[in-house]
Write a protein that holds these residues in place. Structure first.
Motif, PDB file in Angstrom:
ATOM      1  N   LEU A  23      32.977  37.800  38.132  1.00  0.00           N
ATOM      2  CA  LEU A  23      33.113  39.181  37.348  1.00  0.00           C
ATOM      3  C   LEU A  23      34.352  39.755  37.325  1.00  0.00           C
ATOM      4  CD1 LEU A  23      29.324  40.981  38.052  1.00  0.00           C
ATOM      5  CD2 LEU A  23      29.974  39.323  36.255  1.00  0.00           C
ATOM      6  N   ARG A  29      34.802  36.998  31.695  1.00  0.00           N
ATOM      7  CA  ARG A  29      33.878  36.949  32.926  1.00  0.00           C
ATOM      8  C   ARG A  29      32.934  36.112  32.940  1.00  0.00           C
ATOM      9  NH1 ARG A  29      35.009  42.585  34.878  1.00  0.00           N
ATOM     10  NH2 ARG A  29      35.483  44.019  32.947  1.00  0.00           N
ATOM     11  N   SER A 257      27.327  42.607  26.722  1.00  0.00           N
ATOM     12  CA  SER A 257      26.923  43.938  27.060  1.00  0.00           C
ATOM     13  C   SER A 257      26.785  44.987  25.959  1.00  0.00           C
ATOM     14  CB  SER A 257      27.967  44.391  27.845  1.00  0.00           C
ATOM     15  OG  SER A 257      28.010  45.811  28.106  1.00  0.00           O
ATOM     16  N   ARG A 260      29.363  50.365  26.378  1.00  0.00           N
ATOM     17  CA  ARG A 260      30.193  50.355  27.423  1.00  0.00           C
ATOM     18  C   ARG A 260      29.380  50.870  28.917  1.00  0.00           C
ATOM     19  NH1 ARG A 260      35.462  50.574  29.163  1.00  0.00           N
ATOM     20  NH2 ARG A 260      35.806  52.617  30.389  1.00  0.00           N
ATOM     21  N   LEU A 274      32.013  47.378  31.987  1.00  0.00           N
ATOM     22  CA  LEU A 274      31.820  46.340  31.034  1.00  0.00           C
ATOM     23  C   LEU A 274      32.210  47.145  29.506  1.00  0.00           C
ATOM     24  CD1 LEU A 274      28.938  44.535  32.316  1.00  0.00           C
ATOM     25  CD2 LEU A 274      31.148  43.391  31.806  1.00  0.00           C
ATOM     26  N   GLU A 278      31.355  43.002  25.264  1.00  0.00           N
ATOM     27  CA  GLU A 278      32.007  42.133  26.182  1.00  0.00           C
ATOM     28  C   GLU A 278      31.144  40.978  26.627  1.00  0.00           C
ATOM     29  OE1 GLU A 278      33.973  43.962  29.416  1.00  0.00           O
ATOM     30  OE2 GLU A 278      34.825  42.136  30.034  1.00  0.00           O
ATOM     31  N   ILE A 280      29.618  38.042  29.356  1.00  0.00           N
ATOM     32  CA  ILE A 280      29.470  37.157  30.937  1.00  0.00           C
ATOM     33  C   ILE A 280      28.965  35.838  30.422  1.00  0.00           C
ATOM     34  CG2 ILE A 280      28.902  37.081  32.977  1.00  0.00           C
ATOM     35  CD1 ILE A 280      28.040  40.175  33.006  1.00  0.00           C
TER      36      ILE A 280
END
Ligand code: AVI
Length: 323
Positions: A23, A29, A257, A260, A274, A278, A280
């Motif tokens: 992360l 990430r 995400s 924010r 995040l 964005e 992961i």
């Protein structure tokens, strides 16, 4: 009779360290895909295998059912079977039944999950002339133990089914094949399942099913971090995304995400912020061309003795012999 060779249990700290590293990685990430498979994740994966959009597992099983006798014909005599990541063991039945027609066979499932080993013994424990000895170990450690314990004249057939190789990066996948080869003797065999490239739409549907099972499988990774590391991921603020990466020829699973947001992971001593949009990156599933697997075999000390491709869902069983 199933005997377990148990490893000391893995520490939460190893999980926490991987989560923290992934992360906090600059740029994209990531979270390691191996952590998708806790008890909930494994159950969701079993459900994925039944989805109409995910033809991979049915193709794998169909090929084994249709060609087990031909595969076994090409193997040396006195051969025993070691399987990397046996899962429930359902597909392995065809190979063990074909082998048991000609010899008494030992079957060594290698799995880090004790419940999967137990399910495997339940599924396969009744086949005549087959004895099961489970190894609760990581793949290569378990395979080393099996190889070291064999009689001098015995050969091994290693099963690595379900296109699990696709979850490694291409270079790491080849390295893994090389490591398997180093443990084996000349004449030993590896039956490798590989999902083949198909239309982008079909591939995307397979990893973004209408019922949302794959989304639940992916999101469960955040739920697991909440459960095991005390994190506060709000699962309603993330969405599952499957992408086709044209250059790398792989499906990528991401968690996006939707706003924010800050997340705390106390057991990993991590706080992340995040941005909206964005992602992961949680898993890659590489897809292959049939001829590419022949090249991989040759570069890693095997020769491809046979290749069987499903007609409904492009997927190949590749029989590789250690040279
Ligand atoms: C286990 N592995 C081969 C599966 C795959 O297709 O990469 C895992 C999976 N991830 C989402 N759906 C299935």
């Amino acid at each position: 009779m199933l005997t377990y060779q148990t490893l000391p249990s893995r520490h939460v700290s190893e999980f926490a360290a991987s989560v923290s590293e992934g992360l906090l990685k600059p740029g994209q990430r990531e979270l390691p895909s191996k952590y998708l498979y806790d008890e909930v994740g494994s159950a969701l994966f079993e459900a994925i295998c039944l989805l109409p959009e995910y033809g991979l597992t049915r193709a794998d099983a169909r090929l084994l059912q249709a060609h087990a006798a031909k595969i076994v014909e090409r193997l040396p005599s006195r051969i025993h079977v070691a399987e990397l990541g046996s899962g429930s063991g359902k597909k392995t039945r065809w190979i063990l039944e074909a082998l048991s027609q000609r010899q008494k066979t030992y079957y060594f499932p290698i799995e880090i999950s004790p419940s999967a080993l137990a399910a495997c013994e339940k599924e396969l424990g009744q086949i005549d002339l087959v004895s099961i000895v489970g190894y609760e170990q990581p793949y290569l450690e378990g395979l080393c133990a099996v190889a070291q314990g064999r009689d001098e004249n015995d050969h091994l057939l290693v099963l690595f089914l379900g296109s699990t190789i696709g979850n490694f990066d291409r270079a790491a996948g080849e390295e893994f094949l090389r490591e398997i080869r180093e443990i084996l003797q000349t004449g030993d065999a590896l039956l490798l399942g590989t999902d083949l490239e198909k239309s982008v739409e079909t591939q995307l549907r397979a990893y973004n099913d209408a019922a949302g099972v794959t989304a639940a499988f992916n999101l469960n990774l955040l739920a697991r971090i909440n459960r095991e590391l005390g994190a506060d991921f709000d699962l309603t603020c993330f969405e599952h995304e499957a992408r086709w990466n044209f250059e790398e020829r792989r499906i990528e699973m991401h968690l996006r995400s939707m706003r924010r947001q800050g997340v705390k992971i106390p057991a990993a001593n991590v706080r992340v912020m995040l941005n909206e949009g964005e992602t992961i990156w949680t898993e890659s599933s590489h897809k292959y061309k049939a001829e590419e697997v022949v090249g991989m075999a040759e570069r890693t000390g095997f020769r491809c003795e046979g290749q069987w491709v499903d007609e409904e869902w492009p997927f190949a069983q590749n029989l590789l012999i250690a040279g």
